[in-house]
Scaffold this motif. Structure first.
Motif, mmCIF file in Angstrom:
data_model
loop_
_atom_site.group_PDB
_atom_site.id
_atom_site.type_symbol
_atom_site.label_atom_id
_atom_site.label_comp_id
_atom_site.label_asym_id
_atom_site.label_seq_id
_atom_site.Cartn_x
_atom_site.Cartn_y
_atom_site.Cartn_z
ATOM 1 N N TRP A 248 0.854 -1.204 0.000
ATOM 2 C CA TRP A 248 0.000 0.000 0.000
ATOM 3 C C TRP A 248 0.881 1.242 0.000
ATOM 4 O O TRP A 248 1.851 1.336 0.750
ATOM 5 C CB TRP A 248 -0.894 -0.027 1.235
ATOM 6 N N ASP A 249 0.563 2.204 -0.867
ATOM 7 C CA ASP A 249 1.278 3.484 -0.925
ATOM 8 C C ASP A 249 0.287 4.620 -0.776
ATOM 9 O O ASP A 249 -0.869 4.524 -1.195
ATOM 10 C CB ASP A 249 2.010 3.655 -2.268
ATOM 11 N N CYS A 250 0.749 5.741 -0.213
ATOM 12 C CA CYS A 250 -0.055 6.952 -0.164
ATOM 13 C C CYS A 250 0.863 8.153 -0.353
ATOM 14 O O CYS A 250 2.087 8.022 -0.434
ATOM 15 C CB CYS A 250 -0.857 7.061 1.140
ATOM 16 N N LYS A 251 0.262 9.339 -0.392
ATOM 17 C CA LYS A 251 0.979 10.565 -0.696
ATOM 18 C C LYS A 251 1.406 11.249 0.603
ATOM 19 O O LYS A 251 0.562 11.641 1.418
ATOM 20 C CB LYS A 251 0.075 11.496 -1.505
ATOM 21 N N TRP A 252 2.715 11.374 0.830
ATOM 22 C CA TRP A 252 3.252 12.070 1.991
ATOM 23 C C TRP A 252 4.693 12.471 1.708
ATOM 24 O O TRP A 252 5.295 12.003 0.735
ATOM 25 C CB TRP A 252 3.149 11.211 3.256
ATOM 26 N N ASP A 253 5.256 13.345 2.538
ATOM 27 C CA ASP A 253 6.589 13.894 2.289
ATOM 28 C C ASP A 253 7.505 13.601 3.472
ATOM 29 O O ASP A 253 7.066 13.537 4.630
ATOM 30 C CB ASP A 253 6.524 15.419 2.083
ATOM 31 N N SER A 254 8.787 13.466 3.169
ATOM 32 C CA SER A 254 9.789 13.320 4.229
ATOM 33 C C SER A 254 11.139 13.803 3.721
ATOM 34 O O SER A 254 11.379 13.866 2.505
ATOM 35 C CB SER A 254 9.895 11.865 4.699
ATOM 36 N N LYS A 255 12.013 14.135 4.645
ATOM 37 C CA LYS A 255 13.376 14.564 4.321
ATOM 38 C C LYS A 255 14.296 14.077 5.425
ATOM 39 O O LYS A 255 14.009 14.266 6.608
ATOM 40 C CB LYS A 255 13.443 16.086 4.201
ATOM 41 N N THR A 256 15.394 13.437 5.036
ATOM 42 C CA THR A 256 16.356 12.888 5.993
ATOM 43 C C THR A 256 17.726 13.508 5.765
ATOM 44 O O THR A 256 18.171 13.629 4.618
ATOM 45 C CB THR A 256 16.446 11.356 5.847
ATOM 46 N N LYS A 257 18.365 13.909 6.852
ATOM 47 C CA LYS A 257 19.719 14.456 6.800
ATOM 48 C C LYS A 257 20.602 13.707 7.795
ATOM 49 O O LYS A 257 20.151 13.312 8.880
ATOM 50 C CB LYS A 257 19.721 15.951 7.120
ATOM 51 N N GLN A 258 21.879 13.549 7.416
ATOM 52 C CA GLN A 258 22.837 12.867 8.273
ATOM 53 C C GLN A 258 23.894 13.845 8.775
ATOM 54 O O GLN A 258 24.344 14.725 8.048
ATOM 55 C CB GLN A 258 23.514 11.719 7.515
ATOM 56 N N TYR A 259 24.266 13.669 10.041
ATOM 57 C CA TYR A 259 25.304 14.455 10.694
ATOM 58 C C TYR A 259 26.275 13.495 11.361
ATOM 59 O O TYR A 259 25.972 12.307 11.539
ATOM 60 C CB TYR A 259 24.682 15.399 11.729
ATOM 61 N N PRO A 260 27.452 13.973 11.760
ATOM 62 C CA PRO A 260 28.421 13.048 12.354
ATOM 63 C C PRO A 260 27.905 12.316 13.594
ATOM 64 O O PRO A 260 28.229 11.152 13.818
ATOM 65 C CB PRO A 260 29.598 13.970 12.715
ATOM 66 N N ASP A 261 27.106 12.984 14.419
ATOM 67 C CA ASP A 261 26.667 12.386 15.681
ATOM 68 C C ASP A 261 25.206 11.973 15.707
ATOM 69 O O ASP A 261 24.720 11.455 16.712
ATOM 70 C CB ASP A 261 26.919 13.360 16.829
ATOM 71 N N ARG A 262 24.465 12.189 14.586
ATOM 72 C CA ARG A 262 23.032 11.902 14.604
ATOM 73 C C ARG A 262 22.499 11.887 13.175
ATOM 74 O O ARG A 262 23.172 12.346 12.253
ATOM 75 C CB ARG A 262 22.274 12.954 15.416
ATOM 76 N N TRP A 263 21.302 11.353 13.011
ATOM 77 C CA TRP A 263 20.581 11.533 11.758
ATOM 78 C C TRP A 263 19.141 11.947 12.082
ATOM 79 O O TRP A 263 18.586 11.595 13.123
ATOM 80 C CB TRP A 263 20.651 10.301 10.863
ATOM 81 N N VAL A 264 18.581 12.760 11.179
ATOM 82 C CA VAL A 264 17.336 13.461 11.444
ATOM 83 C C VAL A 264 16.366 13.230 10.289
ATOM 84 O O VAL A 264 16.754 13.270 9.114
ATOM 85 C CB VAL A 264 17.585 14.973 11.629
ATOM 86 N N THR A 265 15.098 12.992 10.627
ATOM 87 C CA THR A 265 14.040 12.843 9.622
ATOM 88 C C THR A 265 12.856 13.723 10.000
ATOM 89 O O THR A 265 12.438 13.748 11.161
ATOM 90 C CB THR A 265 13.570 11.383 9.530
ATOM 91 N N GLU A 266 12.334 14.440 9.022
ATOM 92 C CA GLU A 266 11.079 15.155 9.169
ATOM 93 C C GLU A 266 10.041 14.524 8.251
ATOM 94 O O GLU A 266 10.354 14.175 7.107
ATOM 95 C CB GLU A 266 11.239 16.636 8.815
ATOM 96 N N MET A 267 8.815 14.414 8.720
ATOM 97 C CA MET A 267 7.729 13.835 7.933
ATOM 98 C C MET A 267 6.519 14.763 7.952
ATOM 99 O O MET A 267 6.217 15.368 8.976
ATOM 100 C CB MET A 267 7.297 12.471 8.493
ATOM 101 N N ARG A 268 5.843 14.842 6.823
ATOM 102 C CA ARG A 268 4.545 15.506 6.722
ATOM 103 C C ARG A 268 3.554 14.515 6.132
ATOM 104 O O ARG A 268 3.725 14.046 4.998
ATOM 105 C CB ARG A 268 4.613 16.741 5.831
ATOM 106 N N ILE A 269 2.523 14.148 6.899
ATOM 107 C CA ILE A 269 1.539 13.156 6.473
ATOM 108 C C ILE A 269 0.177 13.830 6.434
ATOM 109 O O ILE A 269 -0.351 14.230 7.484
ATOM 110 C CB ILE A 269 1.520 11.955 7.435
ATOM 111 N N PRO A 270 -0.426 14.010 5.270
ATOM 112 C CA PRO A 270 -1.761 14.616 5.206
ATOM 113 C C PRO A 270 -2.800 13.770 5.938
ATOM 114 O O PRO A 270 -2.768 12.540 5.875
ATOM 115 C CB PRO A 270 -2.052 14.673 3.702
ATOM 116 N N PHE A 271 -3.705 14.440 6.635
ATOM 117 C CA PHE A 271 -4.785 13.713 7.305
ATOM 118 C C PHE A 271 -5.584 12.888 6.305
ATOM 119 O O PHE A 271 -6.078 11.807 6.636
ATOM 120 C CB PHE A 271 -5.705 14.703 8.033
#
Length: 727
Positions: A169-192
């Motif tokens: 199953w797939d749906c429409k949503w957005d995300s962005k992932t960035k990597q740093y030396p001590d951590r990695w970060v993800t942001e997500m936007r999921i439409p209701f």
């Protein structure tokens, strides 16, 4: 046996119900389902955003600074005690159209993070990743899952049966992932509008799961026992919105597509045939919890090809559904009976004749009811009449997490209106799931209706399973009548009674050996008079190491009474005669290496007697990855069968080199070659996908088939498909 299982069902449900009533926070007849759950003390409060949230992987907006944090993740694996070594933090907010997640995973061990590829719906165990599970109706049974790997690959799927995730199953949503030396970060936007939920609700169930392969730890925010997946909704925490969620506007989306193909059948000697056409899928959100899905002239050419197996069985093999249209709320239609005897199997539709059109209405009716209606029409071909497939399912929640369901399946031939040419199945299923997920089970009765077979058209079954950290025990029973016929379902065999006890006992020392223990299963088949037909008994010992390697070894004992003539190799003209019986044993060893390594492999070696002869086999796969761009896998199987008499010795290979190239999270290429000596065929499948917009794709698929002996061509086809999601 049937009465004992039924009595246990009643006792366990009353026990589950009474324990819920004793909860100190529950008063009156109606209770808050968010409170009546295992991890009700794990609450994440979510406030509405005051400013726009940009999905850039930075988590820098002021709303993130004031948001409450989900942190202090608990260990699930290798042991479910204590906290994870590497800190994790999750924050959430929302606006009128979508909800947002900001996820930060810190590292305590330096070095390169482990990732497989950019491909959507990645393999969980092969990537550092985050997964989020939403129980949007607080039924602890159905939900939605979203996630991201450290490379930024997306994961999304629907959840059913308490937490099983269907990634097709797939749906429409957005995300962005960035990597740093001590951590990695993800942001997500999921439409209701991408998920289903109850309007006016102020609580969901939620859990956050992290797989950190450098520390070899799986952890979750709300604690989950190690014997369960972190997707288990029985152990989700509580997501508390600061305001009740508003009723969303009616949602309508349509995905039109055009496709063209060229195909040539060398075996029949026909000329190349060309086809060009169009179709569409549409989704109408009648409410936040009920969808109407429509399709016209669907094309499923982009669905992944099935992985072939060496077939030594007497019965039809089962391959899972992968076509997108059939997947959302698919458990409403497919979760009846057992996997080996189910009244509806969606792969029966459209594989032998094109689908003309279809509609599906599915979703929630209030807090406790679910409804599913499906109608599909296939075209008339030279080999098949036009057929209509209709499925109606109704499900009612009972007690804390159990449910009861009714299903009706009708397959009708449309080209002979005066003839009684139909096949129907009606059934009732009760699904048991205790509050803590330790007990699960099923009780069902189905009956088929066909004009030519008025008697013994029934299928009945019951199962009861107990699952704790160390003990897994279960008993399954089934009876299938000689004339039970579910043409739109999957029925492995008819005219039998079956018993399937299973038991395992594990020790968890949490050292170099993480766990080890004994695993035993048995399948006994009897005829309607309880004379034995077959049995398969398996006994093995299993070790799981801290390096993530797994090894087990054991023996299987078989007894088979043939109900018809049978060639075990599927290659000889000779057969073993109907009515003859055979007892034989096979020993086996399985090994799976550390999947974190760039080169990893798994293999199974087995040898022993086989019917009235002998068998030896070697199978597995070897994988090398150049992360995150390239995965190369060789699937292999070699089987040597030596039967006496007029049988020729059968030695055959099944080789499947597979290449998966992911240049970005939008461009993918896969190549899968399957050389199968047993069926004298080599299949080539090449698939290119460009996701130029969210859930909008260009597919180019090439397939080719050759004989393995003289390499002459059998058939080939080239397909192009272009789709666009209007939302």
């Amino acid at each position: 046996m049937k009465l004992c299982l039924f009595g246990l069902f009643i006792f366990l449900n009353l026990l589950s119900y009474s324990s819920s009533k004793k909860h100190p926070n529950l008063r009156g007849l109606k209770t808050d389902p968010a409170v009546n759950k295992k991890n009700s003390d794990f609450i994440l409060h979510v406030k509405k955003a005051a400013e726009h949230i940009k999905i850039d992987g930075l988590i820098s907006e002021p709303d993130w600074e004031v948001a409450e944090k989900a942190k202090d993740f608990r260990l699930v694996l290798p042991v479910d005690s204590g906290f994870a070594k590497s800190p994790s933090e999750v924050v959430m907010t929302y606006d009128d159209k979508a909800f947002y997640l900001g996820i930060t995973f810190f590292d305590t061990i330096p070095g390169k993070r482990i990732t497989e590829s950019f491909r959507r719906d990645f393999v969980f165990g092969n990537n550092d990743n985050v997964l989020v599970f939403f129980d949007t109706f607080l039924d602890q049974t159905n939900g939605f899952s979203f996630g991201a790997s450290v490379s930024g690959a997306k994961w999304d799927g629907t959840q059913s049966n308490g937490g099983t995730v269907n990634l097709n199953w797939d749906c429409k949503w957005d995300s962005k992932t960035k990597q740093y030396p001590d951590r990695w970060v993800t942001e997500m936007r999921i439409p209701f509008r991408s998920v289903r939920f109850k309007s006016g609700a102020d609580k969901w169930g939620v859990n956050f799961s992290r797989l950190d392969l450098k520390t070899n730890e799986k952890s979750s925010w709300a604690p989950v026992p190690r014997q369960f997946a972190t997707a288990s909704l029985a152990y989700a925490g509580v997501l508390q919105w600061d305001k009740p969620l508003p009723k969303s506007k009616m949602m309508f989306s349509v995905i039109p597509y055009i496709f063209g193909s060229a195909a040539k059948n060398f075996e029949s000697g026909t000329n190349t045939t060309y086809r060009k056409d169009f179709g569409f899928d549409a989704k109408l959100g009648l409410s936040t919890s009920m969808n109407l899905d429509l399709t016209y002239n669907p094309d499923f050419s982009q669905a992944e090809v099935d992985q072939q197996v060496t077939n030594l069985d007497r019965f039809e093999l089962f391959f899972p559904e992968k076509r997108q249209f059939f997947l959302e709320n698919s458990d409403l239609f497919s979760n009846y009976g057992f996997a080996s005897v189910t009244p509806f199997f969606s792969r029966r539709i459209g594989l032998d004749a094109p689908v003309l059109a279809g509609a599906r209405l599915s979703g929630k009716l209030g807090d406790n009811w679910r409804l599913g209606l499906l109608d599909m029409q296939t075209e008339k071909t030279d080999n098949q009449l036009s057929r209509n497939f209709m499925v109606a399912a109704l499900q009612r929640k009972m007690f804390s997490r159990s449910n009861i369901g009714l299903i009706l399946v009708n397959k009708e031939y449309m080209d002979e209106p005066l003839a009684q040419n139909f096949n129907r199945v009606a059934g009732i299923d009760y699904n048991l799931a205790s509050r803590n997920n330790a007990w699960s089970g099923k009780l069902f009765y189905h009956r088929s209706f066909s004009p030519e077979n008025p008697r013994k058209q029934f299928a009945q079954g019951a199962s009861l399973i107990y699952n704790t950290r160390r003990i897994h025990a279960g008993m399954t029973q089934a009876s299938v009548g000689e004339n039970y016929d579910a043409e739109a379902g999957y029925v492995r065999r008819n005219g039998y009674n079956m018993l399937n006890p299973e038991f395992s006992l594990l020790w968890v020392p949490n050292k170099k050996v993480v766990s080890h223990g004994i695993v035993s299963t048995a399948n006994y088949y009897f005829d309607p008079n309880y004379n034995q037909l077959d049995h398969e008994i398996s006994l093995m010992y299993k070790f799981e190491f801290s390096s993530r390697a797994i090894v087990d070894a054991g023996i299987k004992d078989y007894y088979i009474l043939l109900s018809q003539d049978f060639d075990p190799t599927h290659m000889n003209s000779a057969v073993l005669a109907k009515g003859t019986d055979y007892s034989y044993q096979v020993g086996f060893v399985d090994y799976t290496s550390d999947t974190r390594s760039l080169f990893n492999y798994a293999a199974t070696i087995s040898a022993g007697s086989f019917y009235n002869g002998n068998i030896a086999s070697f199978s597995g796969h070897a994988t090398y990855r150049y992360q995150p761009y390239l995965n190369m896998t060789m699937n292999f199987s070699y089987t040597d069968i030596n039967l006496p008499g007029s049988f020729e010795r059968a030695r055959f290979w099944l080789l499947g080199p597979k290449l998966d190239l992911t240049l970005s999270d939008k461009v993918f290429f896969s190549s899968f070659v399957q050389y199968n000596e047993q069926i004298d065929n080599m299949n080539i499948n090449l698939r290119f996908q460009w996701r130029y917009k969210p859930v909008s794709d260009l597919f180019i698929v090439y397939t080719d088939n050759y004989y393995t002996g003289n390499w002459s061509p059998r058939n080939r086809a080239l397909v192009l498909k272009l789709s666009y999601w209007f939302n």
